[in-house]
Each structure stands twice: as structure tokens, then as C-alpha cells.
Design an enzyme around this catalytic site. Structure first.
Site, PDB file in Angstrom:
ATOM      1  N   HIS B 159     -70.327  76.665  23.415  1.00  0.00           N
ATOM      2  CA  HIS B 159     -71.020  75.884  22.442  1.00  0.00           C
ATOM      3  C   HIS B 159     -70.600  74.475  22.435  1.00  0.00           C
ATOM      4  O   HIS B 159     -71.079  73.691  21.329  1.00  0.00           O
ATOM      5  CB  HIS B 159     -70.056  76.495  20.975  1.00  0.00           C
ATOM      6  CG  HIS B 159     -70.423  77.871  20.776  1.00  0.00           C
ATOM      7  ND1 HIS B 159     -71.756  78.446  20.704  1.00  0.00           N
ATOM      8  CD2 HIS B 159     -69.593  78.840  20.446  1.00  0.00           C
ATOM      9  CE1 HIS B 159     -71.807  79.581  20.410  1.00  0.00           C
ATOM     10  NE2 HIS B 159     -70.491  80.051  20.488  1.00  0.00           N
ATOM     11  N   ASP B 195     -73.002  85.657  26.284  1.00  0.00           N
ATOM     12  CA  ASP B 195     -72.043  85.673  25.371  1.00  0.00           C
ATOM     13  C   ASP B 195     -73.052  86.269  24.089  1.00  0.00           C
ATOM     14  O   ASP B 195     -74.232  86.167  24.104  1.00  0.00           O
ATOM     15  CB  ASP B 195     -71.455  84.337  25.161  1.00  0.00           C
ATOM     16  CG  ASP B 195     -70.534  84.562  23.961  1.00  0.00           C
ATOM     17  OD1 ASP B 195     -69.354  84.575  24.088  1.00  0.00           O
ATOM     18  OD2 ASP B 195     -70.978  84.251  22.697  1.00  0.00           O
ATOM     19  N   HIS B 197     -73.090  84.959  21.436  1.00  0.00           N
ATOM     20  CA  HIS B 197     -73.880  83.902  20.538  1.00  0.00           C
ATOM     21  C   HIS B 197     -74.462  83.067  21.532  1.00  0.00           C
ATOM     22  O   HIS B 197     -74.194  82.563  22.696  1.00  0.00           O
ATOM     23  CB  HIS B 197     -72.575  82.992  19.896  1.00  0.00           C
ATOM     24  CG  HIS B 197     -71.704  83.903  19.322  1.00  0.00           C
ATOM     25  ND1 HIS B 197     -70.457  84.636  19.471  1.00  0.00           N
ATOM     26  CD2 HIS B 197     -71.576  84.166  17.854  1.00  0.00           C
ATOM     27  CE1 HIS B 197     -70.039  85.085  18.258  1.00  0.00           C
ATOM     28  NE2 HIS B 197     -70.715  85.093  17.280  1.00  0.00           N
ATOM     29  N   ASP B 284     -68.536  89.899  23.340  1.00  0.00           N
ATOM     30  CA  ASP B 284     -68.475  89.886  22.258  1.00  0.00           C
ATOM     31  C   ASP B 284     -69.885  90.841  21.822  1.00  0.00           C
ATOM     32  O   ASP B 284     -70.170  90.801  20.619  1.00  0.00           O
ATOM     33  CB  ASP B 284     -68.172  88.657  21.200  1.00  0.00           C
ATOM     34  CG  ASP B 284     -69.033  87.374  21.957  1.00  0.00           C
ATOM     35  OD1 ASP B 284     -69.754  87.649  23.066  1.00  0.00           O
ATOM     36  OD2 ASP B 284     -68.938  86.394  21.456  1.00  0.00           O
TER      37      ASP B 284
END
Lengths: 342, 342
Positions: B159, B195, B197, B284
Site C-alpha cells: 500500500h 493480497d 487488498h 487475506d
């Protein structure tokens, strides 16, 4: 001077503010308005009336309808998402990211927020609506009488932009009232923001227009919230070029410097020859304010009220910030008494 | 497969994460890395080595020097300002505001943040530096051997943009390692982000370049963090046009859909014919992850590891997210075992 006040402000009673990495009791709290009202009555400033109820039409003259819908429904969406705390933005459209409002409230609140210190709670929308009704009722009184009035607004409004809340503000009461003067026939309105914090919302709303002269005296954004607007080189854009004046000042600024900036702002207002003056009245310029760094004394508030009166304009005072709660009533009403020549 | 691991990750041990309007114990916590390391050893994945110490030169190939200076000094500036909590951004340069880094840490942290869930704490900088050393040490091993390695990075990185932290990430380990391949002579590198996200930081860093093919499979940003990047129509810019591929997917996505997206991504990687592959490995996507909404099973992780192996590329796995702490070791190592054909 007429005061307009609604006890619905008390519906805005958040438990938490994100401050210094902690969730603390909000500096912007109901007792602020109660102390101001108490002082208005104590000194016999004048009649105190409740607001009329206005439609959202004057509000959507300033604010994006999607934003207003968000404000109205945020709390319910937040609770429905299963979150346990008050509604606080934790992410936002940062540099290089998309300016699209997400569907999920976790993202949507970030899209419509400009800061995370301000939570949205049950009752926030109702209080914000009552606050703008207070502003519009007082505006109407000023327009009708060509004299002055005090809108004892709470929550405050000057940080709220067309589509963003933050800095304890949801609906920009001063901007809505300014637009109301124009919609009722005023050719030009001056909006003078004397709150310690830059009136970023008001500036952004009128930045490309020449029918509103915006002037703000405030803590240097390099050192103070809102941190990302309020520099001296922000002078307007397009038709608004030259109609935006910022007076950022550093830590420890006292009345000698602050008052000189006000004199300069008043000279610009005279040159503009507006039909009405709206004052975003924050008293967090006070020397003992807990989250600000100017050094005005209670007597200074009376002095600058007189300076504003010398403009001789129909004048609408809109309450904004001020967090030295014990002294907020004296300081705010000192401005109004100074204005009245009392 | 070689694993690189540093116990300095434990220096990143924040007390608070802003989640749902509350300050809660962070989902991104030290035991995550410990469980993964335990599983690596339990299954005998291969040698585990400590990282070499690199200079900041490979980091500043990706990150703005002002941002790196901020990361290094944020905690000390925060404490010096008198704040009592962990360092959390509470305001930021929102729409229409100035992109200027303020002087005061309260504003500066907002300038360099893309989210407020992630606090900066004592030890965060040291852990982030060790994490990127882990990535660079593993990258070096892959480059030297033309085989594969696992960088057990913590804190994660994908991120983090060139000048912003958030989403538990500070330095973009995968981007730094990708650049290292290029700086060592690779002509093209593919960066595959699995991931849950969207890898917004990695995308932003390489968005206008054709020497890195970026592909991300992730929760639809309209519904999931980071909320403001990761849409399918983000396909690159300038020279990078066509070298960015997003696969946003909705709540409840299971392996039938997810695996088909991975197959499509792998076909694009084959067509690109890169010299090396970097995988931002978050697990995740797991069905029981507490903050995500995909439905991959532990067996699915093994299956997709085999799919990645079928590309036949020198492959560097960089650990990213995964918050089902009890299962994180099994799930992450399942990918690596599937890749190894075990």
C-alpha cells in the site's frame, strides 16, 4: 442585537474526537453554545428567538446533493456495517487516487471527509440542519432590517466545503447565509472569517467568484489546522481572482499584529462596497484556547467588534469555533457588544 | 525454498489501529510473522537466513527522500509536539487543497499518509528498514540463483506509495525489490499482487512505466480498502499504458472466480516474458480472514502456488497481508509448497 438560537444543537454530542492519536472528549461540545447563550442573556444583548425551519433548497445552493445525502444517512449506514465506534474516516482519496465515492460506508465517509478528528454520530445531521436554520433565520432578519444579528450556530460550519465535512463542521452555515443574501438581491457580500482556523470551506466554495469577497485571519497552515489551505498566495481563481485574501499568522500572534491584519481586511471590505457583511465568528484566537496559538485577550474581542462596526454594513455574525469553554461566552459576546458600541 | 527473516519485525508493535471509529489492537501484529516462520520450519521449506543490511539507496529509487526522512523522524516529532497517543493522521490534503507538506507534525503526517488506521510508533522505522532488507536480501538470492525465495517481510509494503504510508505499510518492499531486479540488468519484471487488498502503492509507483507489468487481484475498491484505487479501468498511463491490470472482485468471491482471474493474469505475464516475477503474497483472501471478504480455502493456496510455478520464472515472494492469525502460517506456506510442487 437579535440572537437566533436552537436547543437542537445539543443533538450534536459526540463522545470521541481523534486528537494526538487518542480518542478524547470533543473540544467542540454542547456546553459551548450554552455558555454563549447564558452570556447573551446575562448582558441583555437583545431578543433571543428560535429559528424558522427552512427547506434544503438554500443548503443545496452551496453543497453537493450527494454530500447532503451522505450526511443524512451516514450514521445509519455506519451502524448497519457493524462498526462499534462513532463514524470516523480512516482512509480517503489521497494523491493520485480516484475521486470516486465508494459504495461501502468505510470508503464513502473518507470520500466526503477532509479530516478524521470529527466523528459523525446519531443526531449530528439533525443538529447541523438546526444550525443552518439558525443562520438562515438570522440572515433573514438582517436582510429585512438592514441591521445586525447573531446566529448562535452549533455545530460550526466554516471548514465544510461543498462536498466535505471536517474540523467539527458539516454544513457551511456562513456560506449558505452568504448565498442567501445574493439570492435575495445583494450584488456583493463580504465574508470575513476571524476564527483562529482558516475558513477553508468558505474559501473553496467562493474561490472562483467575484460576488463574494472572502477574507480570513488565521493560524499559518504550515503550523495549524486545516494545514492544507490558507496560504497568503491563495488569491482566487478565474472571475474570483483578487477576491480571496488570507492573513496567515504564526504562533504567539497578539492583538497588535492581528488587529493590523483586521484593519487591512476592513480596508479591502470598504473598497469592495458590499451590500452585506457575514462574519465567521470564532473566538479560538483567545490567549487561553486549548488548541490554538494566538494571544488575544477578552478586551481585544470588544475592540475588534468596534472595528467591524465602523464598516457600517448590515452584518450577520455566525458562530464558529472557540474552545476555552469557560470564557467563550464573554469573548463571543464581547465582540457583539463592541460592535454595538456598548 | 530459501526464506529470509528478521526478528526486528517485532519492533513494529503498535498498540492501536483506528477501526470502525475505535482504537483497537492492530490486525497487523508481530505474531503473524512468528506463525509464518514457525510453519516454514515445521514443514522444512528450506534454509532460513537473516537479511544483510542495505543502504537506503535502493529504497530512494522508489520513495521520495522527504517521505523517508518523515518516516525516520515522525515518532520523535510527534512526541516532541506533546501528543500522548501513537502517531495517527487526522487531516490530509483533501480535494482542492494544497499539496504542500506543512511544518507541524500534525499536518506533516497527513501529507505523507493515505489512511489513518495505521499509527507510527517507536520502532516502526527500524522494523520497516529491516523489512526492506529482508526483501532485498531475498531479491539478491533470486537474482544470483535464478530460482525462488521467500522474503518474510513484516511490516508489509504494497500500500505504500512513493510518498505515502498507510494500510499497515511504510516502505514498499515489493516495489523496491522489483526496481532492484531492473537496476541489476533485468529488462522487464512482472509484479503480481495476490493480497486481498489492491496494491495501490505498487500500481502508483509503476503506473507510467512499461518495464514493470503490474497485476492485482483484489476486493472491489467500491467495497474494500483502499477504496480509491484498483478499478478495472486503470490500465496505465503514458509509456505504462497497457501494463497495469486490475481484477477487482466482489464479496464472497471463491476460488472458481479468483483462480480464473489468476489464470488470466498468468497468461498476461507469459505474454510479457519478464526476466523475473515478484509476488506480493497476501493470504487475506482466506475464507476466515477477519477484515476481508473472499472465500479461498487453505487448499486453494496450494493450488495457486502451482499455477504461479507453471510460469517457470525466477520468483521472489514478498509477504504482505493476512489477518487470520492462526491459519496464516499454513496458508502462506501452502502457496510456497504448491509452487515447489510439494
Amino acid at each position: 442585537m437579535l440572537t437566533v438560537y436552537s436547543d437542537k444543537h445539543a443533538l450534536r454530542d459526540a463522545r470521541t474526537e481523534l486528537y494526538g492519536g487518542e480518542l478524547v472528549p470533543p473540544f467542540e461540545c454542547p456546553v459551548r453554545a450554552e455558555h454563549i447563550l447564558g452570556r447573551v442573556r446575562e448582558v441583555g444583548l437583545g431578543e433571543v428567538i428560535a429559528p424558522r425551519e427552512f427547506s434544503l433548497e438554500p443548503v443545496t445552493r452551496i453543497h453537493d446533493p450527494g454530500f447532503i445525502h451522505f450526511l443524512e444517512h451516514c450514521w445509519q449506514e455506519w451502524v448497519a456495517a457493524g462498526f462499534k465506534g462513532e463514524a470516523i474516516a480512516a482512509n480517503w482519496p489521497a494523491r493520485g487516487m480516484q475521486q470516486r465515492a465508494p459504495h461501502h460506508i468505510e470508503g464513502k465517509i473518507g470520500y466526503y471527509a477532509l479530516a478524521a478528528e470529527t466523528s459523525i454520530t446519531d443526531g449530528t445531521w439533525q443538529a447541523a440542519r438546526a444550525s443552518v436554520d439558525v443562520a438562515l433565520t438570522a440572515q433573514s432578519a438582517v436582510a429585512d432590517s438592514s441591521s445586525s444579528a447573531f446566529a448562535l450556530c452549533r455545530p460550526p460550519g466554516h471548514h465544510a466545503a461543498g462536498d466535505m465535512f471536517g474540523g467539527y463542521c458539516f454544513i457551511n452555515n456562513a456560506a449558505v447565509a452568504t448565498q442567501a443574501f445574493l439570492d435575495q438581491g445583494a450584488a456583493r457580500v463580504a465574508l470575513l472569517d476571524v476564527d483562529f482556523h482558516h475558513g477553508n470551506g468558505s474559501q473553496a466554495i467562493f474561490y472562483d467568484r467575484d460576488d463574494v469577497l472572502f477574507l480570513s485571519l488565521h493560524g499559518d497552515p504550515a503550523e495549524a489546522f486545516p494545514h492544507f489551505l490558507g496560504y497568503a498566495d491563495e488569491t482566487g481563481h478565474g472571475a474570483g481572482q483578487g477576491y480571496n485574501h488570507n492573513y496567515p499568522m504564526g504562533p504567539g500572534t497578539a492583538f497588535d499584529t492581528w488587529g493590523a491584519a483586521l484593519d487591512d481586511a476592513c480596508a479591502k471590505i470598504r473598497g469592495y462596497a458590499p451590500d452585506a457583511l457575514v462574519v465567521s465568528l470564532g473566538v479560538d484566537t483567545f490567549e487561553n484556547d486549548p488548541i490554538s496559538f494566538f494571544k488575544l485577550t477578552s478586551d481585544d474581542f470588544r475592540r475588534y467588534g468596534a472595528s467591524i462596526a465602523s464598516l457600517g454594513l448590515p452584518t450577520l455574525f455566525i458562530m464558529e469555533g472557540g474552545y476555552a469553554v469557560e470564557e467563550i461566552g464573554v469573548n463571543a459576546v464581547n465582540v457583539l457588544q463592541g460592535f454595538e458600541g456598548d
